[in-house]
Design an enzyme around this catalytic site. Structure first.
Site, PDB file in Angstrom:
ATOM      1  N   SER A 135      -1.599   3.738   5.297  1.00  0.00           N
ATOM      2  CA  SER A 135      -0.165   3.885   5.072  1.00  0.00           C
ATOM      3  C   SER A 135       0.360   2.710   4.251  1.00  0.00           C
ATOM      4  O   SER A 135       0.035   1.557   4.564  1.00  0.00           O
ATOM      5  CB  SER A 135       0.565   3.934   6.418  1.00  0.00           C
ATOM      6  OG  SER A 135       1.951   4.061   6.236  1.00  0.00           O
ATOM      7  N   HIS A 173       7.290   7.350   2.440  1.00  0.00           N
ATOM      8  CA  HIS A 173       7.958   6.087   2.745  1.00  0.00           C
ATOM      9  C   HIS A 173       8.794   5.609   1.560  1.00  0.00           C
ATOM     10  O   HIS A 173       8.391   5.759   0.401  1.00  0.00           O
ATOM     11  CB  HIS A 173       6.928   5.020   3.116  1.00  0.00           C
ATOM     12  CG  HIS A 173       6.198   5.313   4.386  1.00  0.00           C
ATOM     13  ND1 HIS A 173       6.751   5.104   5.624  1.00  0.00           N
ATOM     14  CD2 HIS A 173       4.948   5.817   4.606  1.00  0.00           C
ATOM     15  CE1 HIS A 173       5.873   5.450   6.564  1.00  0.00           C
ATOM     16  NE2 HIS A 173       4.778   5.890   5.968  1.00  0.00           N
TER      17      HIS A 173
END
Length: 484
Positions: free
Chosen positions: A337, A49
């Site tokens: 995450s 990410h």
């Protein structure tokens, strides 16, 4: 007594082990499963990410951006697949463009570079299969894709090469304070350490709550995925997100570093910390939501489905550090995450915390590089023929979907922290990852495992424990005797 014991051999525990192995420390990793990369680290999106999602000032934001920055160099040092492909956050209503602007501003505050808003025409030019309803997108060029198995195994192998001990099939049952450190009870004996690092994934709250009055609660958040054949891998070239909601970034569509197409995940909070079953309802939801952003996804190309669990902490923040009432016990909890992306930075942070406590000397003989798994396919025709002439096992193709040879499977078994199960082989060299999902190669891989590990075929498992493939009476093809 060890200087440091790390509980958990997922990507966070392995990253911490690797960073700590730069110092003169006696380190041990305890893992309840039969291999590294058996929990959250093996079943995720494989996304690096960019760092625009986490709120500014949070540990998630800081470690995400730092981890992303480190990933390129780390992939070169440890020789695992990684590519900066970029990501797109798509909105389907022009009225939602201000939300994209908010994400862009948040990302820039976090230190993410190169963010920009794309118009409908720019988006369509970049991704021809984007939905006709897509109005705009946030483009993050620093995002990427990684092989989560390669990252986790690479970190662990390099840690082992630098002297870190790994104890598998070792489940922690108790922790208590002793003079000078901690005593850890397991089903495989007692261990002592000056410092304990709790990197136990969805079980990190259970480990933490043994030693601290301030309780943590980790909720397993299940995400279901569909993996499509390589023939569908070029359907998109970037990771396609939808606008984030209450449960995260929503269903994504992304290429993988191995050329497949991956869609998912769902997000459902469950109570079972081992609940990785898939459901018809969940997989149908994945496909339906993915098609909102990307058109013409070929559902007939799905070759498997799977589910993973994210360790969702109530405050939705990484918990890294010592509890006030448990000196020498360092939590690495709530690592959901962007935990995979953050793992190199998490390793740095854990190492810094430990070194402040123990003040070890830096090693001058640290081995920074690790060579990944050799593939004959990387050679030219002449070099490959010469290799097969010298070592015929590299010419004996076992997995025809992925064109994996017997020699590669032997390498996977014989390497440091080598494979001991079918899934262990699969994670290392992809035998069984293809279209038939090991339907044809499984018996031969089992025979090779049995031969190399010098055990009956009936003892070979899918993923350790009681996951045996063969039941009843079998003929052991290598030992020539009958096993029950």
């Amino acid at each position: 007594m060890y200087d440091v014991i790390i509980i958990g051999a997922g990507v966070s525990g392995a990253a911490a082990a690797r960073e700590l192995s730069r110092w003169h420390l006696k380190i041990c990793v305890l893992e309840r499963e039969e291999d590294v990369c058996c929990g959250t680290s093996k079943a995720n999106s494989g996304i690096v990410h960019a760092g625009f999602d986490a709120p500014p000032g949070t540990l998630m934001a800081k470690l995400n951006v730092r981890g992303s920055e480190l990933m390129g160099k780390l992939s070169e040092e440890l020789d695992f697949p990684f590519r900066r492909t970029g990501s797109l956050v798509v909105c389907r209503d022009i009225r939602d463009i201000p939300r994209l602007e908010e994400l862009k501003t948040r990302g820039e505050t976090n230190g993410v570079k190169g963010l920009r808003i794309l118009s409908r025409s720019e988006l369509a030019a970049m991704e021809p299969n984007i939905s006709d309803d897509a109005a705009a997108a946030l483009y993050a060029p620093s995002a990427g894709i990684v092989c989560p198995f390669g990252l986790n195994i690479g970190l662990a192998e390099n840690a082992a090469a630098n002297g870190v001990e790994f104890r598998f099939n070792t489940r922690v049952s108790g922790i208590q304070k002793i003079s000078g450190g901690w005593q850890i009870s397991t089903d495989n004996g007692e261990y002592q350490a000056r410092i304990v690092v709790n990197a136990a994934g969805v079980y990190a709250d259970w480990i933490h709550n043994m030693v601290s009055r301030r309780k943590l609660r980790i909720t397993p958040r299940k995400g279901e995925y569909c993996l499509l054949d390589r023939s569908a891998g070029g359907h998109v070239t970037h990771t396609i997100f939808t606008l984030p909601g209450k449960f995260g970034k929503g269903v994504l569509v992304t290429p993988t570093v191995h050329g497949n197409l991956l869609i998912g995940p769902t997000a459902a909070d469950i109570s079972d910390k081992d609940g990785t079953d898939t459901t018809a309802e969940g997989l149908s939801k994945v496909m339906k939501k993915a098609r909102l952003n990307v058109r013409d996804i070929p559902a007939d190309k799905v070759i498997t489905s799977f589910a993973g669990l994210r360790a969702h902490e109530d405050g939705h923040e990484f918990i890294i550090g010592e509890p006030e009432d448990a000196e020498g016990f360092i939590d690495c909890a709530g690592i959901e995450s962007p935990g995979l992306t953050s793992s190199p930075a998490i390793g740095e942070m854990i190492s810094d915390l430990v070194c402040k406590k123990l003040s070890p000397a830096r090693r001058t003989d640290f081995i920074a590089e690790r060579k990944g798994f050799f593939s004959p396919a990387s050679l030219g025709p002449r070099e490959r023929s010469e290799l097969i002439r010298k070592e015929p096992s590299y010419g004996n193709i076992i997995c025809r979907c992925e064109m994996i040879s017997e020699g590669e499977i032997i390498d996977a078994i014989q390497r440091p922290l080598g494979a001991r199960s079918l899934d262990g082989v699969k994670r290392r060299v992809r035998a069984g990852m293809g279209r038939c999902q090991s339907g044809f190669c499984m018996p031969r891989v089992m025979e090779i495992l049995a031969r190399e590990l010098d055990c009956p075929v009936s003892e070979i498992t899918k993923s350790g424990g009681t996951s045996h493939i063969i039941r009843g009476t079998v003929k052991d093809s290598f030992k020539g005797d009958t096993e029950s």
